[in-house]
Design a protein around this motif. Structure first.
Motif, PDB file in Angstrom:
ATOM      1  N   THR A  65      55.012   4.111 -23.788  1.00 34.68           N
ATOM      2  CA  THR A  65      54.666   5.499 -24.096  1.00 34.68           C
ATOM      3  C   THR A  65      53.173   5.614 -24.352  1.00 34.68           C
ATOM      4  OG1 THR A  65      56.855   5.842 -25.087  1.00 34.68           O
ATOM      5  CG2 THR A  65      55.169   7.477 -25.574  1.00 34.68           C
ATOM      6  N   THR A  66      52.594   4.630 -25.043  1.00 31.43           N
ATOM      7  CA  THR A  66      51.143   4.650 -25.263  1.00 31.43           C
ATOM      8  C   THR A  66      50.389   4.519 -23.944  1.00 31.43           C
ATOM      9  OG1 THR A  66      50.908   2.243 -25.610  1.00 31.43           O
ATOM     10  CG2 THR A  66      51.447   3.593 -27.535  1.00 31.43           C
ATOM     11  N   VAL A  67      50.961   3.807 -22.974  1.00 36.26           N
ATOM     12  CA  VAL A  67      50.342   3.713 -21.643  1.00 36.26           C
ATOM     13  C   VAL A  67      50.293   5.094 -21.001  1.00 36.26           C
ATOM     14  CG1 VAL A  67      50.592   2.786 -19.307  1.00 36.26           C
ATOM     15  CG2 VAL A  67      51.000   1.313 -21.285  1.00 36.26           C
ATOM     16  N   GLY A  68      51.361   5.875 -21.165  1.00 33.50           N
ATOM     17  CA  GLY A  68      51.383   7.231 -20.624  1.00 33.50           C
ATOM     18  C   GLY A  68      50.282   8.097 -21.202  1.00 33.50           C
ATOM     19  N   PHE A  69      49.973   7.909 -22.476  1.00 38.00           N
ATOM     20  CA  PHE A  69      48.928   8.695 -23.122  1.00 38.00           C
ATOM     21  C   PHE A  69      47.533   8.378 -22.586  1.00 38.00           C
ATOM     22  CE2 PHE A  69      51.898   9.489 -26.779  1.00 38.00           C
ATOM     23  CZ  PHE A  69      51.806  10.884 -26.738  1.00 38.00           C
ATOM     24  N   THR A  70      47.374   7.279 -21.881  1.00 36.39           N
ATOM     25  CA  THR A  70      46.060   6.934 -21.335  1.00 36.39           C
ATOM     26  C   THR A  70      45.770   7.632 -20.013  1.00 36.39           C
ATOM     27  OG1 THR A  70      46.866   4.987 -20.102  1.00 36.39           O
ATOM     28  CG2 THR A  70      46.201   4.650 -22.400  1.00 36.39           C
ATOM     29  N   VAL A  71      46.763   8.275 -19.416  1.00 26.81           N
ATOM     30  CA  VAL A  71      46.583   8.910 -18.106  1.00 26.81           C
ATOM     31  C   VAL A  71      45.904  10.261 -18.298  1.00 26.81           C
ATOM     32  CG1 VAL A  71      47.706   9.674 -15.995  1.00 26.81           C
ATOM     33  CG2 VAL A  71      48.609   7.706 -17.242  1.00 26.81           C
ATOM     34  N   SER A  72      44.594  10.247 -18.336  1.00 30.63           N
ATOM     35  CA  SER A  72      43.802  11.461 -18.512  1.00 30.63           C
ATOM     36  C   SER A  72      43.143  11.835 -17.189  1.00 30.63           C
ATOM     37  CB  SER A  72      42.733  11.240 -19.584  1.00 30.63           C
ATOM     38  OG  SER A  72      41.842  12.325 -19.626  1.00 30.63           O
ATOM     39  N   LEU A  73      43.529  12.982 -16.651  1.00 31.29           N
ATOM     40  CA  LEU A  73      42.975  13.418 -15.370  1.00 31.29           C
ATOM     41  C   LEU A  73      41.495  13.768 -15.489  1.00 31.29           C
ATOM     42  CD1 LEU A  73      45.915  15.636 -14.031  1.00 31.29           C
ATOM     43  CD2 LEU A  73      45.398  13.240 -13.527  1.00 31.29           C
ATOM     44  N   GLN A  74      41.082  14.239 -16.668  1.00 28.33           N
ATOM     45  CA  GLN A  74      39.665  14.541 -16.865  1.00 28.33           C
ATOM     46  C   GLN A  74      38.820  13.284 -16.743  1.00 28.33           C
ATOM     47  OE1 GLN A  74      38.929  16.655 -20.508  1.00 28.33           O
ATOM     48  NE2 GLN A  74      39.988  18.505 -19.848  1.00 28.33           N
TER      49      GLN A  74
END
Length: 398
Positions: free
Chosen positions: A78-87
């Motif tokens: 879940t923390t890996v998912g939080f790293t996916v920042s399109l900006q």
């Protein structure tokens, strides 16, 4: 034979002890630190070896409740998912995009090669994924997670095979990266364009940060929100697509959506705090996963896995030397990125950073490489890798 059963509380206490054991050994044995071998992996393997010896001699067999292992696994991803920042992806520009496309390509190639060779030599072609991007691009965390999924599908030995291949990948990625880049630098006479000396960096890749209890609470609550909603999202995805996804996929997707909504509304995201929680969860998850390895299951898989891994090393060198270097621009930055690419494509982002540090300390800094490689290796490729693995595994299981 005496069977010793540990409940889930005993199991998590054991994981903590194995983490400390691994940290001690990594500090005392230079090669472990040099090749960026994670502490929980070292401690877990030590316990698995002892358990295997007890089993082989008919003395005892230790098992434990893995309930919390699954919980920590889901929290980490879940923390890996939080790293996916399109900006952040947009800020990286061309270098990040090209590196990401190359990472997707190597993910597919590793799986095709692994499935083909293990399928030709072993009992189940699906085990080839364990010698593919599950262990190499994915690393120990992904190997442990998908090992559970695959064994639930009746693929015997998937966990031990995946983690064994991941350990090999960590070492191979560290050994290959620097020499591959150095060969290109020497052959083409490449010179670092920046004259200033590179800033000193912590070899572990970690940085100190200041925080507060409020930020930790906020980060943890965001994690729990994504974890809960993600469970529902994962169930819906399975019903809609008919594909059996790992338990963490829904949470990863939910976390990515939440992160990008926070970016859009320009609210501060507790990134470091979430990363710390993820690191703690990964350490406990890996220690428990490796402690539960039944190493005796590797005997029948030895020849197929060794063959597949040898082929992966050759393929990785050729891909990095001829494809990555040329696509990324054939200059000094491209050479440094080649070293980093080998690191995360064969092991982990920490290997990539160690490889690039070894090159830049001798030849000079590369700001482009230090931005693009961590962005792809630690932020985006894990997410894409999970989707690719799931799709291939579902296809092979039909």
């Amino acid at each position: 034979m005496l069977e010793i059963n540990l409940n889930m509380y005993h199991a998590v206490a054991l994981a903590a002890v194995l983490f400390w054991l691994g940290s001690f050994l990594c500090g005392k044995i230079g090669a472990l630190g040099r090749y960026c071998i994670p502490a929980p992996l070292v401690g877990g393997v030590c316990f698995a070896a002892v358990n295997t010896a007890l089993y082989a001699t008919g003395t005892a067999f230790i098992t434990f409740d893995d309930t919390l292992q699954t919980v920590f696994m889901n929290i980490f991803f879940t923390t890996v998912g939080f790293t996916v920042s399109l900006q952040q992806l947009k800020k990286g520009g061309k270098a990040v995009f090209l590196c990401l496309m190359l990472a997707v390509a190597i993910t597919v190639i590793q799986n095709v090669l692994g499935v083909f060779l293990v399928g030709a030599l072993g009992p189940d072609s699906r085990l080839g994924l364990c010698a593919g991007s599950i262990a190499l691009v994915g690393g120990p965390g992904t190997a442990a997670a998908y090992g559970q999924v695959m064994e639930g599908m009746g693929i015997q030995g998937a966990s031990v095979a995946g983690l064994a291949c991941a350990t090999f990948g960590l070492v191979a990625g560290s050994i290959m990266g620097g020499p591959t880049a150095a060969r290109r630098i020497k052959k083409h006479g490449l010179v670092c364009p920046a004259k200033a000396e590179a800033e000193d960096e912590d070899e572990s890749g970690s940085t100190a940060f200041t925080t507060s209890s409020a930020r930790f609470v906020e980060g943890f609550m965001l994690l729990m929100l994504a974890l809960g909603i993600g469970s529902f999202v994962g169930s819906v995805l399975t019903r809609v697509t008919g594909i059996t996804f790992p338990s963490y996929i829904g949470a990863m997707i939910t976390a990515a959506v939440v992160r990008n909504v926070i970016d859009v509304v320009e609210r501060d995201f507790p990134e470091e705090e979430v990363e710390v929680v993820g690191s703690m969860s990964l350490s406990l998850f890996l220690a428990m996963a490796l402690a539960g390895l039944q190493l005796w299951l590797l005997v029948d898989l030895a020849i197929p896995l060794v063959t597949a891994l040898a082929a992966q090393v050759v393929m990785m060198f050729l891909f990095a030397y001829f494809v990555v270097f040329n696509v990324m621009g054939r200059d000094y930055d491209a050479a440094v990125m080649t070293a980093g690419f080998v690191g995360f494509a064969m092991g982990a982002t920490s290997n990539a950073m160690a490889n690039m540090q070894a090159v830049t300390r001798r030849h000079g800094p590369s700001h482009v490489a230090y931005f693009a490689i961590p962005m792809v290796g630690s932020l985006f490729i894990d997410f894409i890798n999970a989707l690719i693995i799931t799709g291939i595994l579902d296809f092979l299981s039909k």
